[in-house]
Design a protein around this motif. Structure first.
Motif, PDB file in Angstrom:
ATOM      1  N   HIS A  58      12.971  30.496  75.561  1.00  0.00           N
ATOM      2  CA  HIS A  58      13.358  29.083  75.613  1.00  0.00           C
ATOM      3  C   HIS A  58      12.446  28.241  74.701  1.00  0.00           C
ATOM      4  N   GLU A  59      11.142  28.381  74.875  1.00  0.00           N
ATOM      5  CA  GLU A  59      10.209  27.519  74.118  1.00  0.00           C
ATOM      6  C   GLU A  59      10.223  27.856  72.625  1.00  0.00           C
ATOM      7  N   LEU A  60      10.318  29.144  72.292  1.00  0.00           N
ATOM      8  CA  LEU A  60      10.359  29.510  70.869  1.00  0.00           C
ATOM      9  C   LEU A  60      11.636  29.009  70.205  1.00  0.00           C
ATOM     10  N   THR A  61      12.731  28.942  70.978  1.00  0.00           N
ATOM     11  CA  THR A  61      13.966  28.381  70.416  1.00  0.00           C
ATOM     12  C   THR A  61      13.706  26.953  69.945  1.00  0.00           C
ATOM     13  N   HIS A  62      12.919  26.204  70.714  1.00  0.00           N
ATOM     14  CA  HIS A  62      12.604  24.830  70.291  1.00  0.00           C
ATOM     15  C   HIS A  62      11.888  24.800  68.941  1.00  0.00           C
ATOM     16  N   GLY A  63      11.162  25.856  68.628  1.00  0.00           N
ATOM     17  CA  GLY A  63      10.513  25.928  67.324  1.00  0.00           C
ATOM     18  C   GLY A  63      11.500  26.249  66.214  1.00  0.00           C
TER      19      GLY A  63
ATOM     20  N   GLY B  26      22.685  19.645  80.166  1.00  0.00           N
ATOM     21  CA  GLY B  26      21.535  20.298  79.530  1.00  0.00           C
ATOM     22  C   GLY B  26      21.118  21.572  80.239  1.00  0.00           C
ATOM     23  N   TYR B  27      20.001  22.130  79.800  1.00  0.00           N
ATOM     24  CA  TYR B  27      19.438  23.359  80.380  1.00  0.00           C
ATOM     25  C   TYR B  27      20.498  24.413  80.703  1.00  0.00           C
ATOM     26  N   ARG B  28      20.418  25.031  81.901  1.00  0.00           N
ATOM     27  CA  ARG B  28      21.294  26.157  82.209  1.00  0.00           C
ATOM     28  C   ARG B  28      22.769  25.800  82.198  1.00  0.00           C
TER      29      ARG B  28
END
Ligand code: ZN
Length: 372
Positions: free
Chosen positions: A256-261, A310-312
């Motif tokens: 999830h967090e790496l997708t934001h990158g 958003g999210y799931r």
């Protein structure tokens, strides 16, 4: 009983499906379940894998178990045969180290050929240690194809509170955080893009910290340099059930967090803080990538809500679109880069044609969920 089902489900969804039905005397090696192991008794093991055809295998993956690293395979040879008597060496690896528990090492076969049988011979680094392997996956495809040139980010990992339980158990799970984060960076890019040669929203530096504070995980900064924090309190909580559960959660959060990158940000509609569509797009894609990686308990997927939640709620919907087009997440994500004034409806039309709409697609998804 419930717990067993839970774990089995996770394990099945975690691995990509075996394309060929490979048979061995050790079904725990090919059952798509990382919590069942082959456990050796001698220093050197021979595992025979039978293929249903003599199609050449081009690559394979070996998975470490949840046992400690000295039990991992370190040196191995893969051989091929058609009669079970004459064996030809087709691949050899030395001094391999798995960066974490339940982790794959992907090998492209150096000398492939058409064989019906494969023999995997492996030893632990210290031959006195018992060999333990979670899974072997042989593929007639080159599973690295298109990603040989992926540019890994530079990782600065730091555990700010090394004496917390969470930090200690993290290191039981992850032996080499730099390699673990790099591996997941590539996996995220593989879901968002077609090949490493695409114009990728490039992440060059990732500062990754374990911190003793509330919350789960969060990303700060923007590519090329981002920062990700992961809570040691959350790690401690997730590890209560099992190390495997912690692994599942840690990878899921990291996807999830790496997708934001790596993801593009919508244009022409404000920003994350002041526009709900922007926010739903960003968080929806991040959870879609996590779902596509098999790192959600998909039984939590229920009818209701809205694509703007958003999210799931958004993420599961976007991931479901891959049942219509296997490249749906990639195509949807590219609309974020390409549309001047982004909207969910325009994105759906760009992927599925002018006669489609966000309402229509969402309603179809709701019908699918009701039949579940
Ligand atoms: Zn997020």
């Amino acid at each position: 009983m419930k717990k067993i089902l839970f774990l089995t489900f996770f394990a099945i969804s975690f691995l990509t499906c075996h394309s060929l039905e490979i048979k061995t005397d050790y079904p725990q090696l090919t059952d798509n379940n990382l919590t069942t192991y082959y456990i050796g008794t001698k220093g050197k093991e021979k595992i025979i894998l039978q293929s249903p055809s003599n199609t050449a295998m081009l690559s394979y993956k070996i998975y470490s178990s949840g046992e400690t690293p000295p039990h991992d395979p370190s040196n191995w040879v893969l051989k091929g045969s058609n009669d079970g008597k004459k064996w030809t060496k087709i691949d050899e690896r030395k001094d391999q180290k798995f960066c974490s528990r339940y982790q794959e090492i992907l090998c492209v076969i150096q000398n492939p050929g058409n064989y019906r049988q494969y023999m995997f011979e492996a030893t632990t680094a210290d031959k006195k240690e018992k060999l333990v392997i979670a899974e072997i996956l042989l593929s007639e495809k080159n599973m690295l194809a298109g990603w040989e040139n992926f540019k890994y980010p530079h990782i600065e990992f730091e555990s700010l509170n090394p004496n917390t339980e969470g930090s200690k158990v993290y290191h039981k799970l992850v032996q080499n955080p730099d390699e673990y984060i790099k591996y997941h960076a590539q996996k995220v890019a593989e879901i968002l893009y077609y090949t490493a040669n695409d114009p990728i929203n490039d992440v060059q530096n990732i500062e990754y910290t374990l911190e003793d504070k509330e919350g789960v995980s969060a990303k700060g900064g923007n590519s090329p340099s981002i920062h990700i924090f992961y809570s040691t309190r959350h790690i401690e909580k997730s590890a209560k059930e099992s190390l495997y559960k912690l692994d599942f959660e840690t990878r899921g959060v990291l996807y999830h967090e790496l997708t934001h990158g790596y993801q593009f940000e919508p244009k022409g509609i404000g920003n994350y803080g002041n526009n709900k569509t922007f926010w739903a797009c960003i968080e929806g894609i991040a959870d879609a990538v996590r779902a596509e990686a098999g790192l959600f308990d998909m039984s939590t997927r229920k009818p209701g809500g809205n694509w703007m939640d958003g999210y799931r709620t958004t993420g599961f919907f976007l991931q479901w679109l891959t049942t219509k087009d296997p490249d749906a997440i990639r195509k949807f994500h590219l609309t974020v880069r390409d549309l001047d004034v982004w909207s969910f409806d325009k994105a759906i039309k760009a992927v599925f044609g002018p006669n489609s709409s966000i309402e229509g697609m969402w309603n179809e998804y709701q019908e699918f969920l009701k039949r579940q």
